[in-house]
Design a protein around this motif. Structure first.
Motif, PDB file in Angstrom:
ATOM      1  N   ASN A 164     -54.091 -38.649   4.326  1.00  0.00           N
ATOM      2  CA  ASN A 164     -53.700 -39.423   2.827  1.00  0.00           C
ATOM      3  C   ASN A 164     -52.866 -38.721   1.968  1.00  0.00           C
ATOM      4  OD1 ASN A 164     -55.141 -41.606   3.873  1.00  0.00           O
ATOM      5  ND2 ASN A 164     -57.170 -40.997   3.292  1.00  0.00           N
ATOM      6  N   VAL A 165     -52.161 -37.425   2.483  1.00  0.00           N
ATOM      7  CA  VAL A 165     -51.170 -37.034   1.545  1.00  0.00           C
ATOM      8  C   VAL A 165     -50.410 -36.209   2.573  1.00  0.00           C
ATOM      9  CG1 VAL A 165     -52.703 -34.953   1.228  1.00  0.00           C
ATOM     10  CG2 VAL A 165     -50.860 -35.358  -0.276  1.00  0.00           C
ATOM     11  N   VAL A 166     -49.102 -36.252   2.252  1.00  0.00           N
ATOM     12  CA  VAL A 166     -48.187 -35.519   2.978  1.00  0.00           C
ATOM     13  C   VAL A 166     -46.808 -35.260   2.163  1.00  0.00           C
ATOM     14  CG1 VAL A 166     -46.619 -37.714   3.163  1.00  0.00           C
ATOM     15  CG2 VAL A 166     -46.472 -35.982   4.984  1.00  0.00           C
ATOM     16  N   PRO A 167     -46.287 -33.925   2.476  1.00  0.00           N
ATOM     17  CA  PRO A 167     -45.159 -33.454   1.712  1.00  0.00           C
ATOM     18  C   PRO A 167     -44.030 -34.387   1.747  1.00  0.00           C
ATOM     19  CG  PRO A 167     -46.166 -31.592   3.100  1.00  0.00           C
ATOM     20  CD  PRO A 167     -46.618 -32.925   3.741  1.00  0.00           C
ATOM     21  N   CYS A 168     -43.124 -34.356   0.891  1.00  0.00           N
ATOM     22  CA  CYS A 168     -42.174 -35.445   1.020  1.00  0.00           C
ATOM     23  C   CYS A 168     -41.238 -35.170   2.120  1.00  0.00           C
ATOM     24  CB  CYS A 168     -41.555 -35.434  -0.320  1.00  0.00           C
ATOM     25  SG  CYS A 168     -39.912 -36.361  -0.191  1.00  0.00           S
ATOM     26  N   PRO A 169     -41.032 -36.186   2.971  1.00  0.00           N
ATOM     27  CA  PRO A 169     -40.068 -35.850   4.057  1.00  0.00           C
ATOM     28  C   PRO A 169     -38.542 -35.473   3.884  1.00  0.00           C
ATOM     29  CG  PRO A 169     -41.324 -37.787   4.394  1.00  0.00           C
ATOM     30  CD  PRO A 169     -41.338 -37.466   2.902  1.00  0.00           C
ATOM     31  N   MET A 170     -38.272 -35.593   2.713  1.00  0.00           N
ATOM     32  CA  MET A 170     -36.854 -35.429   2.358  1.00  0.00           C
ATOM     33  C   MET A 170     -36.522 -33.895   2.168  1.00  0.00           C
ATOM     34  SD  MET A 170     -33.897 -36.647   1.418  1.00  0.00           S
ATOM     35  CE  MET A 170     -34.171 -38.440   0.914  1.00  0.00           C
ATOM     36  N   THR A 171     -35.495 -33.279   2.642  1.00  0.00           N
ATOM     37  CA  THR A 171     -35.363 -32.150   2.951  1.00  0.00           C
ATOM     38  C   THR A 171     -34.915 -31.420   1.671  1.00  0.00           C
ATOM     39  OG1 THR A 171     -34.253 -32.406   4.922  1.00  0.00           O
ATOM     40  CG2 THR A 171     -33.678 -30.235   3.842  1.00  0.00           C
ATOM     41  N   GLY A 172     -35.703 -30.352   1.094  1.00  0.00           N
ATOM     42  CA  GLY A 172     -35.700 -29.452  -0.137  1.00  0.00           C
ATOM     43  C   GLY A 172     -36.710 -30.099  -0.986  1.00  0.00           C
ATOM     44  N   CYS A 173     -37.269 -31.235  -0.750  1.00  0.00           N
ATOM     45  CA  CYS A 173     -38.316 -31.689  -1.949  1.00  0.00           C
ATOM     46  C   CYS A 173     -39.553 -31.167  -1.530  1.00  0.00           C
ATOM     47  CB  CYS A 173     -38.459 -33.239  -1.809  1.00  0.00           C
ATOM     48  SG  CYS A 173     -39.409 -33.897  -2.913  1.00  0.00           S
ATOM     49  N   ASP A 174     -40.462 -30.469  -2.507  1.00  0.00           N
ATOM     50  CA  ASP A 174     -41.584 -29.906  -2.506  1.00  0.00           C
ATOM     51  C   ASP A 174     -42.804 -30.774  -3.077  1.00  0.00           C
ATOM     52  OD1 ASP A 174     -41.092 -29.596  -5.023  1.00  0.00           O
ATOM     53  OD2 ASP A 174     -41.489 -27.474  -5.133  1.00  0.00           O
ATOM     54  N   LYS A 175     -42.561 -31.883  -3.376  1.00  0.00           N
ATOM     55  CA  LYS A 175     -43.554 -32.862  -3.917  1.00  0.00           C
ATOM     56  C   LYS A 175     -44.433 -33.371  -2.930  1.00  0.00           C
ATOM     57  CE  LYS A 175     -41.819 -32.921  -8.081  1.00  0.00           C
ATOM     58  NZ  LYS A 175     -42.429 -32.265  -8.917  1.00  0.00           N
ATOM     59  N   GLN A 176     -45.846 -33.605  -3.160  1.00  0.00           N
ATOM     60  CA  GLN A 176     -46.713 -34.271  -2.436  1.00  0.00           C
ATOM     61  C   GLN A 176     -46.969 -35.420  -2.529  1.00  0.00           C
ATOM     62  OE1 GLN A 176     -48.734 -32.397   0.093  1.00  0.00           O
ATOM     63  NE2 GLN A 176     -47.241 -30.575  -0.440  1.00  0.00           N
ATOM     64  N   ILE A 177     -46.725 -36.684  -1.556  1.00  0.00           N
ATOM     65  CA  ILE A 177     -46.892 -37.879  -1.690  1.00  0.00           C
ATOM     66  C   ILE A 177     -48.273 -38.590  -1.135  1.00  0.00           C
ATOM     67  CG2 ILE A 177     -45.762 -40.275  -0.992  1.00  0.00           C
ATOM     68  CD1 ILE A 177     -43.096 -38.727  -0.860  1.00  0.00           C
ATOM     69  N   MET A 178     -48.945 -39.450  -2.037  1.00  0.00           N
ATOM     70  CA  MET A 178     -49.917 -40.243  -1.354  1.00  0.00           C
ATOM     71  C   MET A 178     -49.569 -41.791  -1.493  1.00  0.00           C
ATOM     72  SD  MET A 178     -52.952 -38.236  -3.554  1.00  0.00           S
ATOM     73  CE  MET A 178     -54.366 -38.927  -2.492  1.00  0.00           C
ATOM     74  N   GLU A 179     -50.240 -42.227  -0.804  1.00  0.00           N
ATOM     75  CA  GLU A 179     -50.076 -43.848  -0.757  1.00  0.00           C
ATOM     76  C   GLU A 179     -49.892 -44.811  -2.049  1.00  0.00           C
ATOM     77  OE1 GLU A 179     -51.865 -48.043   1.494  1.00  0.00           O
ATOM     78  OE2 GLU A 179     -52.395 -45.906   2.177  1.00  0.00           O
ATOM     79  N   HIS A 180     -50.701 -44.203  -2.863  1.00  0.00           N
ATOM     80  CA  HIS A 180     -50.721 -44.994  -4.085  1.00  0.00           C
ATOM     81  C   HIS A 180     -49.354 -44.508  -5.051  1.00  0.00           C
ATOM     82  CE1 HIS A 180     -52.174 -41.459  -6.735  1.00  0.00           C
ATOM     83  NE2 HIS A 180     -52.877 -41.243  -5.703  1.00  0.00           N
ATOM     84  N   ASP A 181     -48.918 -43.404  -4.687  1.00  0.00           N
ATOM     85  CA  ASP A 181     -47.448 -43.117  -5.269  1.00  0.00           C
ATOM     86  C   ASP A 181     -46.343 -44.007  -4.989  1.00  0.00           C
ATOM     87  OD1 ASP A 181     -48.724 -40.790  -6.270  1.00  0.00           O
ATOM     88  OD2 ASP A 181     -48.443 -39.691  -4.771  1.00  0.00           O
TER      89      ASP A 181
END
Length: 252
Positions: free
Chosen positions: A203-220
């Motif tokens: 239920n949480v994954v690092p942003c797949p965009m190269t160079g982005c270090d944000k963590q993404i959850m479904e509610h985001d």
């Protein structure tokens, strides 16, 4: 031997009995079913605005703008409730003793208070659904002009004019399908692709965009109707699905 090792304290306090976990799941499921209705209200108001006759309907546009803002507020309130329940559920499953009523009230009130004290920019101008509403109204009256920034900041307009955004999903590398944008990093993905990635990774994954270090959850994730229109327009205008032009200027 009892199937539950949890203990009960005063009314409203629990340390993770099976019944409460099931109740949390029911509440979260019900909220997940209700939240999209706020988005549908925004979409309805947006489509209604497109049919209006320019300046003659200015009062109706103002009314619809108020409706959209109210829907944005409702959607945020429901999400705050959902997030509070998710946090409490995590505590309960970890075996912590929790006063359900007081903890929910504290988490929800805190989030709502922070939201209500936010600026107009933060509450609405950064909301994809509201931006899509304003973009469509602008396109009706100014079909050949880029919409200026909602906050009137000329510096923002200069920066945005230089940016490009891809119409292709960074996960599938194909044209975006049901594009959704992350609130935490503003990157956009095909809905099914990013949801599969999130659900495969607890239920949480690092942003797949190269160079982005944000963590993404479904509610985001938020639907991005503006980009969806851009993709539809590109498909309609391009005879070759492998056309080289895969970028469009950000104009909102």
């Amino acid at each position: 031997m009892s199937s539950s090792r949890s203990t009960r304290g005063p009314l409203g306090r629990t340390s993770a009995p099976h019944k409460e976990r099931k109740e949390f799941d029911v509440l979260l499921r019900e909220l997940a079913e209700i939240i999209p209705y706020a988005e549908k209200g925004i979409i309805f108001a947006t489509e209604s605005a497109v049919d209006l006759e320019q300046a003659e309907e200015q009062e109706e546009v103002i009314r619809l703008d108020k409706v959209v803002r109210e829907c944005v507020d409702i959607e945020r309130s429901l999400n705050f409730q959902k997030e509070a329940l998710e946090k409490i559920k995590t505590k309960v499953e970890a075996g912590q003793e929790v006063d359900l009523v007081e903890t929910f009230k504290s988490l929800y009130d805190s989030a709502l208070e922070e939201y209500e004290s936010a600026t107009e920019d933060e509450k609405y101008f950064e909301n994809n659904s509201y931006k899509d509403f304003r973009q469509k109204i602008w396109e009706v009256n100014h079909p050949d002009e880029a919409m200026p920034p909602l906050n009137g900041n000329e510096d923002d307009e200069i920066v945005m004019g230089k940016q490009k955004e891809s119409l292709y999903c960074p996960i599938t590398t194909l044209l975006l399908e049901e594009p959704v944008t992350s609130k935490v990093c503003k990157h956009t993905f095909s809905k099914d692709a990013i949801l599969q990635l999130i659900r495969r990774n607890t239920n949480v994954v690092p942003c797949p965009m190269t160079g982005c270090d944000k963590q993404i959850m479904e509610h985001d994730l938020q639907p991005n109707k503006r980009i969806e229109r851009k993709v539809a327009q590109y498909r309609a205008e391009s005879d070759d699905p492998m056309h080289d032009v895969e970028y469009t200027s950000i104009i909102d």
